[in-house]
Design an enzyme around this catalytic site. Structure first.
Site, PDB file in Angstrom:
ATOM      1  N   SER A 173      38.125  39.454  44.644  1.00 47.13           N
ATOM      2  CA  SER A 173      37.681  40.699  44.877  1.00 47.13           C
ATOM      3  C   SER A 173      38.207  41.328  46.063  1.00 47.13           C
ATOM      4  CB  SER A 173      35.975  40.702  45.190  1.00 47.13           C
ATOM      5  OG  SER A 173      35.325  41.719  45.062  1.00 47.13           O
TER       6      SER A 173
ATOM      7  N   GLU B 181      41.439  42.180  37.445  1.00 42.21           N
ATOM      8  CA  GLU B 181      40.052  41.761  37.083  1.00 42.21           C
ATOM      9  C   GLU B 181      39.374  43.226  37.874  1.00 42.21           C
ATOM     10  OE1 GLU B 181      37.204  40.749  39.189  1.00 42.21           O
ATOM     11  OE2 GLU B 181      38.519  41.069  40.842  1.00 42.21           O
TER      12      GLU B 181
ATOM     13  N   HIS C 137      34.907  38.408  38.533  1.00 47.52           N
ATOM     14  CA  HIS C 137      33.415  38.528  38.882  1.00 47.52           C
ATOM     15  C   HIS C 137      32.577  37.992  37.552  1.00 47.52           C
ATOM     16  CE1 HIS C 137      34.844  41.321  41.747  1.00 47.52           C
ATOM     17  NE2 HIS C 137      33.902  41.233  42.398  1.00 47.52           N
TER      18      HIS C 137
END
Length: 316
Positions: A119, A220, A284
């Site tokens: 992230s 992502e 995630h």
């Protein structure tokens, strides 16, 4: 900041493997999260490891886990600590980009060890690749993933990679329960790099943007509607980043319709004439598989395989 860019095509250094009964440092370079220390220590002890939790983990400064100074000091201290065998981040959120221009990359390079997160932590993966040149790991966060009791492939992928059980020539394991999709067939050799798409785009135009030449890009994201994914990919296309790539591996894009995403990927990436494989369970998602950032890999999108072409950890 020590600025010593490393060319993307050069081999990135493997890092020392996580030893049995090793010590894992916990830092929070981005957002805050309440840590159940007893639970964390017990979880790691059950797997043979001890934890060293750095001070910023227990702090909060608004949406940050402590001030910039606290978070930067913890990052430096965890790498400099010769007793710490690996470093895992507490959570993502926001905050790592604020540290980039103050990081002592020479200190990190001289004390290279497994560094794990995803992230917002993408900013550190990309910066370490560029300025320190050792392999890092896009993998689980302590709070959300490991202590969050995500499915077993999350844990096994993490430990197998860090302990050195996944070696050069290994096909990276992907659970059959989550089928992969070939967007564009073909085979590419290159360095796997990337992470969170929003963070990759946010660092474009800075000294910490991703060096894309010869890269197999992993992306992502979460909580971004399809049009914003389109905008982010278009940003990379217009910046010339996509044109330098050798292949693309698409991880989990949480909250976006799979069919619509695949159509967008086809529209955007087909003109590049490079292999594109989608659906990899990293990001995630549950499970969240560990990927070695900066490592040489072979992507065979037709066979739906990702093969490691170098050892990413070495046993001491």
């Amino acid at each position: 900041m020590t600025v010593r860019p490393t060319h993307t095509l050069f081999p990135h250094s493997a890092v020392p493997a996580l030893p049995s009964e090793g010590l894992i440092g916990v830092i929070a370079p981005a957002g805050p999260a309440g840590l159940d220390t007893d639970k964390a220590v017990a979880w790691m002890r059950a797997r043979g490891y001890a934890l060293r939790i750095f001070p910023g983990v227990y702090e909060q400064d608004g949406y940050l886990a402590g001030s910039d100074d606290v978070r930067l000091n913890d990052l430096h201290a965890a790498f400099a600590d010769t007793e710490v065998d690996a470093i895992i981040c507490l959570r993502g959120g926001y905050g790592t980009p604020r540290l980039l221009d103050r990081i002592d990359f020479e200190l990190l390079q001289n004390n290279a060890k497994p560094f794990i997160g995803y992230s917002d932590i993408t900013a550190l993966h990309v910066a370490i690749s560029r300025y320190a040149g050792f392999v890092t790991f896009h993998g689980p966060l302590l709070n959300a993933d490991l202590l969050g009791e995500k499915q077993k492939p999350t844990e096994s992928s993490f430990f197998n990679m860090l302990r050195g059980q996944v070696k050069a020539g290994s096909v990276l394991s992907h659970p059959v329960a989550w089928p992969l999709t070939t967007i564009e067939p073909g085979i590419a050799h290159g360095r796997l790099l990337g992470g969170n798409l929003s963070m990759i785009a946010a660092t474009m135009g800075t000294p910490f943007e991703m060096e894309a030449e010869g890269v197999i890009l992993f992306i992502e994201d979460i909580n971004e509607p399809l049009y914003r994914i389109d905008r982010l990919l278009t940003h990379l296309r217009l910046a010339g980043t996509l044109g330098k790539l050798r292949g693309v591996l698409v991880g989990d894009v949480a909250g976006v319709d799979t069919f619509a995403l695949e159509r967008l990927l086809k529209q955007t990436l087909e003109p590049l004439r490079i292999p594109v494989l989608a659906g990899w369970r990293s990001g995630h998602c549950d499970p969240n598989l560990t990927l070695p950032m900066g490592a040489l890999v072979r992507l065979d999108a037709g066979k739906k395989e990702l093969v490691l072409e170098q050892d990413v950890v070495v046993k001491r």
